[in-house]
Design a protein around this motif. Structure first.
Motif, mmCIF file in Angstrom:
data_model
loop_
_atom_site.group_PDB
_atom_site.id
_atom_site.type_symbol
_atom_site.label_atom_id
_atom_site.label_comp_id
_atom_site.label_asym_id
_atom_site.label_seq_id
_atom_site.Cartn_x
_atom_site.Cartn_y
_atom_site.Cartn_z
ATOM 1 N N TRP A 82 106.425 14.940 45.543
ATOM 2 C CA TRP A 82 105.602 13.736 45.396
ATOM 3 C C TRP A 82 105.468 12.966 46.700
ATOM 4 O O TRP A 82 104.716 11.997 46.789
ATOM 5 C CB TRP A 82 106.153 12.840 44.281
ATOM 6 N N ILE A 101 104.147 14.304 49.147
ATOM 7 C CA ILE A 101 102.900 14.781 49.768
ATOM 8 C C ILE A 101 101.802 13.711 49.723
ATOM 9 O O ILE A 101 101.246 13.368 50.751
ATOM 10 C CB ILE A 101 102.413 16.083 49.099
ATOM 11 N N PRO A 102 101.503 13.193 48.509
ATOM 12 C CA PRO A 102 100.463 12.151 48.527
ATOM 13 C C PRO A 102 100.882 10.933 49.343
ATOM 14 O O PRO A 102 100.032 10.313 49.979
ATOM 15 C CB PRO A 102 100.279 11.785 47.051
ATOM 16 N N ALA A 162 99.818 10.417 52.983
ATOM 17 C CA ALA A 162 98.490 9.922 53.363
ATOM 18 C C ALA A 162 98.487 8.412 53.568
ATOM 19 O O ALA A 162 97.575 7.870 54.179
ATOM 20 C CB ALA A 162 97.474 10.311 52.295
ATOM 21 N N ILE A 163 99.509 7.757 53.040
ATOM 22 C CA ILE A 163 99.463 6.290 53.034
ATOM 23 C C ILE A 163 99.455 5.652 54.433
ATOM 24 O O ILE A 163 98.666 4.741 54.668
ATOM 25 C CB ILE A 163 100.581 5.741 52.126
ATOM 26 N N VAL A 199 98.137 6.692 57.153
ATOM 27 C CA VAL A 199 96.794 6.810 57.723
ATOM 28 C C VAL A 199 95.864 5.784 57.078
ATOM 29 O O VAL A 199 95.107 5.082 57.754
ATOM 30 C CB VAL A 199 96.238 8.233 57.523
ATOM 31 N N LEU A 200 95.960 5.696 55.737
ATOM 32 C CA LEU A 200 95.103 4.747 55.026
ATOM 33 C C LEU A 200 95.430 3.314 55.448
ATOM 34 O O LEU A 200 94.542 2.492 55.633
ATOM 35 C CB LEU A 200 95.277 4.927 53.518
ATOM 36 N N LEU A 233 96.605 2.366 58.281
ATOM 37 C CA LEU A 233 96.070 2.138 59.624
ATOM 38 C C LEU A 233 94.588 1.775 59.556
ATOM 39 O O LEU A 233 94.115 0.862 60.228
ATOM 40 C CB LEU A 233 96.270 3.392 60.473
ATOM 41 N N LEU A 234 93.871 2.515 58.705
ATOM 42 C CA LEU A 234 92.441 2.245 58.596
ATOM 43 C C LEU A 234 92.212 0.847 58.017
ATOM 44 O O LEU A 234 91.316 0.127 58.439
ATOM 45 C CB LEU A 234 91.771 3.300 57.728
ATOM 46 N N ALA A 235 93.036 0.488 57.045
ATOM 47 C CA ALA A 235 92.890 -0.843 56.444
ATOM 48 C C ALA A 235 93.168 -1.914 57.484
ATOM 49 O O ALA A 235 92.507 -2.946 57.520
ATOM 50 C CB ALA A 235 93.843 -0.993 55.263
#
Lengths: 647, 181
Positions: B7, B9-10, B13-14, B16-17, B19-21
């Motif tokens: 778990w 794995i998902p 991604a956080i 990266v997300l 950083l974008l936010a």
């Protein structure tokens, strides 16, 4: 009234898409076909409604309905007829509706093609597509409503961004969006495979043509974008590693990796996990690309819009990534591979290496694109990452990929014997080395250019060798040469379509290498009657004229150009649009197979006695566009129905 | 992989997300500079009028160092009158405005100076050395240097009267205070 009708249709479409997604999921769960059928009707309704509202928007553009804000911002009374139609997708609201329309079209085709077969996967794929559809319609109704009104109604509009008044801009977004939205289909089937647990090759077999189609449109979109940049922006290049270009390039790289890695799963039952991950990655990157270009988070020379839409895209991206990866984690045990790599010297490992390189390239592009953001978050320092970084990291990767393009298709599966290697590669390597010597003798001195060209020769030789052997086999069977060749292409269209696509890529690589290595340019200020020369061309400044067009003013320079033969006139210009603060270059060029002559008018004196002109001789750029045509042929060949069984 | 670990794995991604936010919080106008508070890098340039000018020669004055280019439309065009008015208002009070023209051609730059009737010294930076020393990210950028030769503030984008006055008043009153003491 009409705008309200359009907006109303979008609202209804949103309801239908949501309902359809839920119905289809329920149908998938319970196995009741009636539910799925209702979902299909909903999807049909969505398509019809979006088509109509898109048509209404076009109508508003054609009739200059400046009471609609979007129309007033992107057109004015002087905008020519065709650009009023293409102006519809010249900015955010319209491109989202175009995007949505394409997605609904793809959904429709998925329904038509797959509703009979793939009973288990299909309802879930439909759910995913309708859910994504619902997101885009939400954007259309909330964040970027194309039909919102302007009060008071202006007498005239602001006009289209003049850079977009170009034929390339008619087709570029269409191709690019067909590519972006096209990857929704393989993604939807991959998610369906994860949900149902049917992780065998079915979803891959079902989506092969979809993936190729999406990949092709993405390639085409990139090429047309390069062409637009080349002949409109006036800096003489076709690629700048701009974030917006990178946004489209990243899914292209991972999509290319996916196209190749699925072949391993088809053949060897390996890489299930990897394939699912790649398709999730590719689709997420298409969303990320849109996020990047539409949110204004990363500054770009042509980030067209900014707005609150970024938050919505990011939330959706987060949802997609987390749900997809969550499903992946849930199905982890089922995804673990069965096959194992037998030998490092095999087709599997060549493909694997190709995948690693493509994903590495995508990663470096991603890293370079978001690095400014990262640097600011961590160290509070703004930096920009330019072409030197992208070039120095990617050029070796691309050269490696070209090399693998020669190795992959010919090397044996499982374990390549020494004999196999000798039979397939000694000839092409010799040809490649001879090619390098010939290029050196012809005066190519850049080591990079020699290496790149020699590699393309090597790969072309492997393709030629394979095709010749297969033809010879047929000749021995008593066929004559022409039917033997066309028969091969038709019967083994998948293999040879792939080869033709490879040839297209090789031709593009030659064009890129040549244009980087041999283009020359100069910028000079000339008085009337004076000349400058560059690369065998003599350019004489004759005069400067002013002209008035329907929606802009123009200053046109007249130059007489001679290159030993008949002199001719070239007229680069500067265009002044009332809505723009700075003039826009009207490039004049001669396009040739070997080289283009490219004139850009710079500053001039008011009396017209003196003007600055940028002269470029760009070599082999045309070859890039020819490569695009070959790529098209190869793609068409490889998606044609296979006739091998008849043979 | 164990049940719990997968778990993660998902979760991967956080970051990266996130950083974008984070990108939404940023104001692209604000470029923090590590140079603020440090001594200003020395330079010696020759103005368009042919006069040599160096940071050394301006020691003891408040220096408004403005990086610009004739192609930088509209920001440089907006702030040029602001700089000229500021120069006129403050030149008698030991404040110098100095323009550095970067990545430009002389004829276009001279036209710019003529069009805005700029009377403060302006110098080209033909080798780009000064703009590199000052870490110029884009034009226009303006540095406010105090009488001790330290960079005290940096402004990115077109300068407004307000910003100009605020920084210059502060630096100039400081130096007067120092002189009185």
């Amino acid at each position: 009234m009409i705008p309200e009708l359009g907006q109303g249709m979008l609202l209804v479409a949103l309801g239908l898409a949501l309902a359809g997604a839920i119905l289809s999921a329920a149908g998938g769960r319970t196995g009741r076909p009636a539910l799925v059928e209702s979902a299909q009707h909903a999807a049909l309704g969505v398509f019809a409604l979006i088509t109509c509202s898109f048509a209404l928007l076009v109508y508003a553009f054609l009739t200059f309905d400046f009471s609609v804000r979007y129309v007033a911002h992107n057109t004015n009374l002087g905008t020519p007829f065709w650009y009023r139609i293409t102006g519809v997708w010249g900015a955010l609201e319209g491109s989202i509706i175009l995007w949505g329309w394409m997605l609904s079209l793809y959904t429709l085709i998925v329904i038509l093609r797959h509703r009979e077969r793939a009973r288990e996967l299909y309802p879930w794929a439909l759910t995913v597509m309708l859910a994504i559809m619902a997101f885009f319609i939400t954007i259309m109704t909330v964040a970027a409503p194309p039909f919102s009104r302007l009060n008071p109604v202006p007498a005239n509009g602001r006009g289209l961004n003049p850079l977009l008044e170009d034929t390339g801009m008619i087709t570029h977004p269409i191709a690019l969006y067909l590519g972006f939205t096209g990857f929704t289909v393989p993604f939807a089937f991959a998610v369906a495979a994860l949900v149902t647990g049917r992780l065998s090759d079915t979803w891959i077999a079902l989506t092969r043509r979809w993936t190729i189609t999406a990949w092709y449109f993405l390639s085409l979109g990139l090429l047309i974008g390069g062409w637009w940049s080349y002949h409109v922006l006036g800096w003489g290049g076709y690629w700048a590693w701009d974030p917006v270009e990178n946004a489209a390039f990243m899914p292209w790289l991972t999509g290319t990796a996916f196209l190749h890695s699925v072949m391993i799963q088809e053949r060897r039952r390996m890489l299930k996990l990897w394939n699912i991950s790649l398709v999730i990655l590719t689709f997420s990157l298409t969303l990320f690309g849109t996020f990047l270009t539409r949110s204004g988070v990363i500054a770009s020379v042509h980030a067209f819009t900014q707005g609150s839409i970024g938050i919505m895209f990011l939330s959706f991206l987060a949802l997609v990534v987390l749900v997809a990866l969550g499903l992946l984690a849930w199905r982890w045990d089922a995804l673990k591979g069965q096959g194992e790599l037998d030998s490092v010297v095999s087709r599997e490992s060549a493909f694997l290496l190709n995948n690693v390189m493509l994903v590495a390239a995508a990663f470096t592009v991603f890293f370079g694109t978001v690095f400014p953001l990262l640097s600011e978050a961590v160290r509070g320092v703004k930096v920009s990452v330019g072409a030197p970084f992208f070039n120095s990291v990617n050029i070796p990767l691309f050269l490696g990929l070209i090399f693998l393009m020669g190795v992959g298709p010919l090397i044996a599966w499982r374990r390549a014997s020494l004999d196999n290697l000798r039979r397939n590669f000694v000839g092409p390597i010799v040809v490649g080395v001879v090619g390098a010597a010939v290029f050196y003798a012809l005066g190519v001195r850049s080591a990079l250019a020699v290496l790149s060209l020699a590699l393309t020769v090597f790969v072309a030789a492997t393709i030629g060798l394979d095709f010749w052997r297969a033809t010879r086999a047929r000749l021995r069977m008593g066929e004559s040469i022409l039917p033997a060749m066309t028969g091969l292409l038709a019967r083994h269209n998948r293999r040879y379509g792939g080869f033709v696509v490879h040839l297209g890529i090789l031709v593009i690589a030659v064009g890129v290498t040549g244009s980087q290595a041999w283009s020359v340019q100069t910028e000079t200020t000339l008085k009337v009657g004076e000349s400058a020369s560059l690369g065998g061309y003599n350019v004489r400044f004759d005069r400067l004229d002013a002209a008035e067009e329907s929606n802009h003013a123009r200053v046109v320079g007249t130059f007489t150009v001679a290159n030993g033969r008949q002199p001719a006139v070239m007229q680069p210009s500067k265009k002044y649009y009332p809505q723009e603060s700075s003039p826009i270059a009207g490039v004049d060029y001669w396009i040739g197979l070997k080289e283009d002559l490219y004139l850009v008018l710079g500053d001039f004196t008011r009396d017209g006695r003196q003007a600055t002109v940028k002269i470029q001789v760009n070599r082999l750029v045309t070859v890039i566009w020819i490569g695009g045509l070959i790529l098209t042929l190869g793609t068409v060949l490889s998606v044609m129905p296979e006739r091998r069984k008849a043979a | 992989m164990s049940r719990a670990l997968r778990w993660l794995i998902p979760l991967a991604a956080i970051p990266v997300l996130a950083l974008l936010a984070y990108g939404f919080r940023l104001n692209p106008r604000e470029v923090p500079s590590p140079l603020v508070g440090r001594p200003a890098p020395a330079f010696a340039l020759k103005t368009f009028a042919g006069q040599p000018v160096s940071l050394e020669s301006l020691r003891g004055k408040v220096v408004v160092l403005n990086f610009w280019a004739s192609w930088c439309y509209p920001s440089c065009y907006e702030e040029a009158p602001v700089l000229e008015r500021g120069w006129q208002a403050w030149r008698d009070r030991s404040v110098v405005v100095l323009g550095v023209d970067i990545q430009d051609t002389d004829d276009k730059a001279l036209k710019f100076v003529r069009d805005f009737q700029l009377s403060f010294p302006n110098a080209p930076d033909p080798s780009g050395k000064v703009s590199i020393d000052y870490g110029i990210y884009g034009v226009p950028e303006t540095f406010f240097i105090d009488t001790q030769g330290r960079i005290r503030a940096k402004h990115v984008g077109a300068l407004s009267e307000e910003v100009f006055r605020q920084h210059v008043e502060r630096l100039s009153s400081e130096s007067q205070g120092a002189a009185q003491r």
